[in-house]
Design a protein around this motif. Structure first.
Motif, PDB file in Angstrom:
ATOM      1  N   GLY A  95      73.524  -2.634  42.394  1.00 50.42           N
ATOM      2  CA  GLY A  95      73.672  -3.999  42.895  1.00 50.42           C
ATOM      3  C   GLY A  95      73.923  -4.113  44.378  1.00 50.42           C
ATOM      4  N   GLU A  96      73.940  -2.986  45.103  1.00 56.08           N
ATOM      5  CA  GLU A  96      74.175  -3.040  46.545  1.00 56.08           C
ATOM      6  C   GLU A  96      73.081  -2.289  47.293  1.00 56.08           C
ATOM      7  N   ASP A  97      72.686  -2.844  48.422  1.00 56.68           N
ATOM      8  CA  ASP A  97      71.717  -2.189  49.293  1.00 56.68           C
ATOM      9  C   ASP A  97      72.437  -1.241  50.245  1.00 56.68           C
ATOM     10  N   PHE A  98      71.730  -0.205  50.652  1.00 58.06           N
ATOM     11  CA  PHE A  98      72.280   0.728  51.646  1.00 58.06           C
ATOM     12  C   PHE A  98      72.420   0.047  53.002  1.00 58.06           C
ATOM     13  N   ASN A  99      73.512   0.329  53.683  1.00 56.79           N
ATOM     14  CA  ASN A  99      73.716  -0.123  55.056  1.00 56.79           C
ATOM     15  C   ASN A  99      73.969   1.077  55.952  1.00 56.79           C
ATOM     16  N   VAL A 100      73.320   1.084  57.105  1.00 64.69           N
ATOM     17  CA  VAL A 100      73.504   2.164  58.084  1.00 64.69           C
ATOM     18  C   VAL A 100      74.967   2.172  58.545  1.00 64.69           C
ATOM     19  N   PRO A 101      75.577   3.328  58.703  1.00 63.17           N
ATOM     20  CA  PRO A 101      76.978   3.375  59.146  1.00 63.17           C
ATOM     21  C   PRO A 101      77.181   2.701  60.496  1.00 63.17           C
ATOM     22  N   GLU A 102      78.384   2.196  60.689  1.00 57.95           N
ATOM     23  CA  GLU A 102      78.756   1.666  62.002  1.00 57.95           C
ATOM     24  C   GLU A 102      78.946   2.831  62.960  1.00 57.95           C
ATOM     25  N   ALA A 103      78.248   2.783  64.085  1.00 57.28           N
ATOM     26  CA  ALA A 103      78.310   3.880  65.056  1.00 57.28           C
ATOM     27  C   ALA A 103      79.694   3.978  65.684  1.00 57.28           C
ATOM     28  N   GLN A 104      80.043   5.181  66.101  1.00 57.66           N
ATOM     29  CA  GLN A 104      81.314   5.434  66.777  1.00 57.66           C
ATOM     30  C   GLN A 104      81.073   6.026  68.161  1.00 57.66           C
ATOM     31  N   ASN A 105      82.023   5.784  69.054  1.00 59.71           N
ATOM     32  CA  ASN A 105      82.020   6.376  70.398  1.00 59.71           C
ATOM     33  C   ASN A 105      80.731   6.101  71.164  1.00 59.71           C
ATOM     34  N   GLY A 106      80.188   4.901  70.969  1.00 62.29           N
ATOM     35  CA  GLY A 106      79.013   4.506  71.730  1.00 62.29           C
ATOM     36  C   GLY A 106      77.723   5.163  71.305  1.00 62.29           C
ATOM     37  N   TYR A 107      77.719   5.790  70.133  1.00 61.48           N
ATOM     38  CA  TYR A 107      76.517   6.486  69.670  1.00 61.48           C
ATOM     39  C   TYR A 107      75.357   5.522  69.486  1.00 61.48           C
ATOM     40  N   GLN A 108      74.181   5.957  69.953  1.00 62.31           N
ATOM     41  CA  GLN A 108      72.937   5.252  69.685  1.00 62.31           C
ATOM     42  C   GLN A 108      71.890   6.272  69.265  1.00 62.31           C
ATOM     43  N   PRO A 109      71.127   5.988  68.208  1.00 64.16           N
ATOM     44  CA  PRO A 109      70.055   6.917  67.837  1.00 64.16           C
ATOM     45  C   PRO A 109      69.129   7.185  69.014  1.00 64.16           C
ATOM     46  N   LEU A 110      68.731   8.417  69.176  1.00 67.53           N
ATOM     47  CA  LEU A 110      67.840   8.866  70.253  1.00 67.53           C
ATOM     48  C   LEU A 110      68.419   8.563  71.633  1.00 67.53           C
ATOM     49  N   GLY A 111      69.733   8.466  71.700  1.00 69.46           N
ATOM     50  CA  GLY A 111      70.368   8.195  72.984  1.00 69.46           C
ATOM     51  C   GLY A 111      70.080   6.810  73.513  1.00 69.46           C
ATOM     52  N   GLY A 112      69.639   5.910  72.653  1.00 69.76           N
ATOM     53  CA  GLY A 112      69.342   4.540  73.066  1.00 69.76           C
ATOM     54  C   GLY A 112      67.878   4.260  73.327  1.00 69.76           C
ATOM     55  N   GLU A 113      67.050   5.285  73.251  1.00 75.19           N
ATOM     56  CA  GLU A 113      65.612   5.094  73.473  1.00 75.19           C
ATOM     57  C   GLU A 113      65.023   4.174  72.407  1.00 75.19           C
ATOM     58  N   LYS A 114      64.120   3.301  72.809  1.00 79.48           N
ATOM     59  CA  LYS A 114      63.485   2.397  71.857  1.00 79.48           C
ATOM     60  C   LYS A 114      62.570   3.176  70.919  1.00 79.48           C
ATOM     61  N   HIS A 115      62.580   2.739  69.662  1.00 77.58           N
ATOM     62  CA  HIS A 115      61.729   3.345  68.638  1.00 77.58           C
ATOM     63  C   HIS A 115      61.407   2.262  67.623  1.00 77.58           C
ATOM     64  N   SER A 116      60.211   2.289  67.087  1.00 82.36           N
ATOM     65  CA  SER A 116      59.767   1.207  66.204  1.00 82.36           C
ATOM     66  C   SER A 116      60.636   1.047  64.966  1.00 82.36           C
ATOM     67  N   LEU A 117      61.292   2.123  64.528  1.00 79.27           N
ATOM     68  CA  LEU A 117      62.115   2.056  63.320  1.00 79.27           C
ATOM     69  C   LEU A 117      63.610   2.028  63.614  1.00 79.27           C
TER      70      LEU A 117
ATOM     71  N   LEU B 112      56.565   8.403  59.063  1.00 81.60           N
ATOM     72  CA  LEU B 112      57.561   8.463  60.131  1.00 81.60           C
ATOM     73  C   LEU B 112      58.966   8.501  59.547  1.00 81.60           C
ATOM     74  N   ASP B 113      59.858   9.193  60.236  1.00 83.27           N
ATOM     75  CA  ASP B 113      61.267   9.218  59.847  1.00 83.27           C
ATOM     76  C   ASP B 113      62.050   8.223  60.690  1.00 83.27           C
ATOM     77  N   ASP B 114      63.022   7.590  60.068  1.00 81.54           N
ATOM     78  CA  ASP B 114      63.790   6.522  60.689  1.00 81.54           C
ATOM     79  C   ASP B 114      64.977   7.113  61.460  1.00 81.54           C
ATOM     80  N   PRO B 115      65.047   6.878  62.775  1.00 77.04           N
ATOM     81  CA  PRO B 115      66.153   7.439  63.561  1.00 77.04           C
ATOM     82  C   PRO B 115      67.533   6.992  63.090  1.00 77.04           C
ATOM     83  N   ASP B 116      67.611   5.884  62.356  1.00 76.41           N
ATOM     84  CA  ASP B 116      68.905   5.416  61.876  1.00 76.41           C
ATOM     85  C   ASP B 116      69.495   6.329  60.804  1.00 76.41           C
ATOM     86  N   VAL B 117      68.645   7.155  60.164  1.00 77.06           N
ATOM     87  CA  VAL B 117      69.146   8.086  59.141  1.00 77.06           C
ATOM     88  C   VAL B 117      68.663   9.510  59.424  1.00 77.06           C
TER      89      VAL B 117
END
Length: 599
Positions: free
Chosen positions: A180-202, A83-88
């Motif tokens: 020495g640093e872990d990846f962090n998902v970017p801070e969303a802008q303008n109310g963005y949510q992956p998949l438009g806010g739909e729930k997803h396991s990842l 599965l691909d992660d909607p966060d990336v």
């Protein structure tokens, strides 16, 4: 004219098609809609009928965009695909420029995902049977954040599999690391949510990557910005953090050497691991019958790498069509002569002059200096008005009417011996207005599942006969068909060029910056092309053809009848007296005349 142009019998016409969208008959277009809700096109939708109609449009090469397997938000775990992660992932259908497996194809495009590679191979064969060549994307600058190839040949390692992750840079590491640093998902802008806010396991705002890798556009932060290419990671080509190189430099005289000499040079050099990986990928697809590649963001990769890979491709297929996306005019000649590219995007300068001209914000004068400045490489600079990155001509944000693009299309197609490219739907006035999820209207989505309305009307439920087009859309496609077929057939278009704009701007009161004229000619054909960018104003012009152009054309004093090649309804006489030519023409708003005299 360049040596390449002299060798070319005809110009090329490239039809870029977004493969996922082409055959989709679903018109729901729900924002963030699933594959079931919005539908998806398949390889098999390119039937013999569809391909024959593309060929009849006047096409020599089809660029099937989005073929290599990229990250998608769809569950293919039954086929062993993780599965691909909607966060990336950008969009639900994913960006075609975040490739996760270069040795197979996007499972969305197959009727049977288990058989997806064979279905694409069948499409290659069908395309060849219709007399057209096949192009696909290769994206050497970056790969998907979750790159993992299931289909790689025996002995091939994944990108990064053997990297030393304890250091930021090593020559044979495939990636750069934020040690020495872990990846962090970017801070969303303008109310963005992956998949438009739909729930997803990842979809939890996290993605496991330790240590973090540099992002595709070069960001060195463990948490890239939302506007960075955060779904991708930058590939290391032996370029150190300070920009210095860890590989051999091509000698200066190699700009004048052929691809065989370049190939021989690299046989005696030790090159970074990523070079070999991408060369092997290109040769893998070449062996499967792919006729060439469109290379994404080529200027972000060293020119020496292109010499290495393109010379290897040419050794396998001397006729391979190699096209680079590049936006730095000062580097054009290096990427052609040292990098052994056949063609480069002519966006900066040429397209960027035509766009405000179409919008009524500027005139055509700059086109003269652009053509002069790049005269030695004019054959190598591919022209376009639409592609997946640009706004649709008929979108309100661009011009609002596809007909406004007609004179620009004539100029783009005929001014040079270089190829011309169109984007599917351009020929029927697609406006890209759908709001489908990730990305903005005015550009047809490359991130989500969608239908393309004007194109669907041409597709006519799979009949591919234009049966649902409006009269205006049908007329536009007829214009494109006439122009593109002429582009393929006219031998003058690989002959000489002479601009007629400057003399008419200075000496002809009826000719303004909203017109543009030039001549193309060889021993057999003489062309005079004039386009009117004014939308409503008709123009009567006695066009001046100066003595030096008449001489180059090989014409003596007398009268020569030229006939328009688009609609064959207009003839005009070129009168040559004392070596100077004049030809009276009348142009309606947005009209172009392509006037031909056969010797």
């Amino acid at each position: 004219m360049s040596n390449n142009a002299q060798k070319s019998v005809n110009k090329h016409v490239v039809y870029q098609v977004f493969t996922r969208l082409f055959g989709n008959t679903n018109s729901t277009n729900k924002p963030w809609g699933t594959i079931e809700e919005n539908g998806v096109g398949k390889f098999n939708d390119f039937t013999d009928k569809a391909l024959s109609e593309i060929k009849r449009l006047g096409v020599s090469h089809i660029w099937y965009t989005g073929v290599p397997h990229h990250a998608v938000i769809n569950d293919y775990t039954d086929y062993g695909i993780n599965l691909d992660d909607p966060d990336v992932v950008k969009g639900r259908a994913g960006s075609p420029y975040a490739v996760k497996d270069y040795y197979t194809v996007n499972p969305d495009l197959a009727e049977d995902p288990a058989n997806r590679l064979a279905e694409f191979e069948a499409l290659i064969e069908r395309t060849h049977k219709q007399g057209m060549k096949v192009l696909i994307d290769i994206v050497p600058n970056h790969v998907a954040r979750n790159y993992h190839s299931l289909a790689k040949p025996t002995g091939v390692q994944d990108f990064g599999a053997a990297d030393d992750t304890s250091v930021e840079y090593a020559r044979d590491n495939n990636f750069y690391y934020v040690v020495g640093e872990d990846f962090n998902v970017p801070e969303a802008q303008n109310g963005y949510q992956p998949l438009g806010g739909e729930k997803h396991s990842l979809s939890d705002g996290q993605f496991d990557e330790s240590p973090a890798k540099w992002t595709g556009n070069g960001s060195r932060k463990a948490q890239p910005d939302f506007n960075d290419w955060y779904e991708t990671v930058k590939v290391n080509y032996g370029v150190k953090q300070d920009g210095s190189h860890d590989f051999a430099k091509l000698p200066d005289d190699y700009a004048d050497k052929n691809y065989q000499a370049h190939y021989a040079f690299w046989q005696n050099q030790d090159v970074p691991d990523s070079w070999m990986k991408f060369k092997d990928i290109a040769l893998y697809w070449t062996q499967k019958g792919v006729d060439g590649f469109r290379f994404d963001m080529a200027e972000m990769v060293p020119v020496e790498f292109w010499s290495y890979m393109n010379s290897a491709i040419k050794m396998a297929n001397p006729d391979a069509f190699l096209l680079a996306e590049i936006y730095n005019p000062s580097a054009y000649r290096d990427y052609i002569r040292l990098g052994k590219m056949d063609y480069l995007y002519d966006k900066v300068d040429f397209y960027d002059t035509l766009k405000p001209l179409m919008q009524g914000k500027a005139g055509a004068d700059n086109l003269v200096s652009i053509q002069n400045r790049f005269a030695d490489i004019e054959h190598n600079l591919l022209h376009f008005l639409d592609n997946h990155d640009e706004q649709r001509i008929s979108s309100p944000e661009f011009a609002g009417d596809a007909n406004i693009g007609k004179p620009a299309m004539v100029v783009s197609s005929l001014i040079s011996s270089s190829p011309i490219m169109i984007y599917f739907g351009q020929e029927v006035g697609e406006d890209g207005s759908e709001e489908t999820g990730f990305g903005d209207p005015s550009r047809t989505t490359i991130f989500d599942y969608a239908g393309v309305p004007a194109h669907q009307r041409w597709m006519n439920d799979g009949k591919f006969d234009g049966g649902q087009l409006s009269a205006k859309e049908a007329e536009l496609r007829d214009f494109y068909q006439r122009l593109l077929n002429f582009t393929l057939q006219s031998e003058a278009l690989v002959g000489q060029y002479a601009e007629l704009h400057s003399v008419n701007r200075s000496a002809n009161p009826n000719y303004t910056e909203r017109q543009f004229a030039f001549a193309r000619f060889n021993n057999n054909e003489k062309l005079i092309v004039i386009s009117n960018f004014d939308q409503t104003e008709s123009k009567e012009i006695e066009l001046i053809v100066p003595q030096q152009v008449i001489t180059k054309m090989g014409l003596s004093d007398g009268k020569y009848t030229f006939t328009d090649q688009l609609y064959h309804e207009i003839s005009a006489n070129l009168n040559v007296k004392n070596g100077m030519g004049r030809i009276k023409v009348k142009l309606a708003g947005l009209e172009s005349l392509v006037l031909l005299y056969n010797k």
